[in-house]
Design an enzyme around this catalytic site. Structure first.
Site: not given
Length: 236
Positions: A61, A63
């Site tokens: 992801h 992040e």
């Protein structure tokens, strides 16, 4: 008068900008695109300079990709102050929320503000708890409003010459509904926003399902701001 110039070719952030169509498909709150995009700003210490860049999902992801990139590319002393602002197309999942908290615990000098266009699987209890844990850890989480969309368009998008003011202006109702649901998450209330997708015509449907606990806990002006609640509704 609208400027006839797009981002200058001398702009050091130009190669890190995304295209207008990418911004539209990633950040339109009515769309439920699976992939995620992250636009971010970093400011070190007392410096006025702001570093801007972008990232997208890979095998990880966005992040997690940011955290790995941030910690590997710079010799960053844990006590050094740093302000980070994220503009995410989706809110973090519970696993990313945990990774963010671990990152911040190792770098106490970092402050993080997160703006999100949409809430990721907001009915999932782990995702809801993950966002609450972030807020309780000192992270600011807000739904993107018109001002954030315009800021991102100007600073992160390779818009055509003369189109600085022609940024996508999405209906504010979707932003208000997501903001209302985010309030529910932070206050540990049941979900009030139901989202469904009709794949035949690619329409996204939003429906409010308010319970007594919502009326009792959420300030009336927040509910009224959606325009879907009549002022004569009795708050208990």
């Amino acid at each position: 008068m609208t400027s006839e110039k797009g981002p200058s070719t001398g702009d050091p952030t130009l190669r890190r900008r995304i295209e207008p169509w990418e911004f539209d498909v990633f950040y339109d709150p009515r769309e439920l695109r699976k992939e995620a995009c992250l636009l971010y700003e970093i400011k070190w210490g007392m410096s006025r300079k702001i570093w801007r860049s972008s990232g997208k999902n890979t095998t990880n992801h966005v992040e997690v990709n940011f955290i790995k990139k941030f910690t590997s590319e710079r010799d960053f002393h844990p006590s050094m102050s740093c302000s980070i602002t994220w503009f995410l197309s989706w809110s973090p999942c519970w696993e990313c929320s945990q990774a963010i908290r671990e990152f911040l615990s190792r770098h106490p000098g970092v402050t993080l503000v997160i703006y999100v266009a949409r809430l990721f699987w907001h009915m999932d209890q782990q995702n809801r708890q993950g966002l609450r844990d972030l807020v309780n850890s000192g992270v600011t989480i807000q739904i993107m409003r018109a001002s954030e969309y315009y800021h991102c368009w100007r600073n992160f998008v390779n818009y055509p010459p003369g189109d600085e003011a022609h940024w996508p202006q999405y209906p504010p109702l979707w932003m208000m509904l997501y903001a209302l649901e985010l309030h529910c998450i932070i206050l540990s209330l049941p979900p009030c926003l139901k989202i469904s997708r009709r794949w035949q015509n690619h329409l996204t449907f939003f429906r409010l399902h308010l319970q007594n606990c919502h009326y009792q806990t959420i300030p009336p002006h927040i509910l009224l701001a959606t325009g879907l609640i009549h002022p004569s509704v009795a708050w208990r």
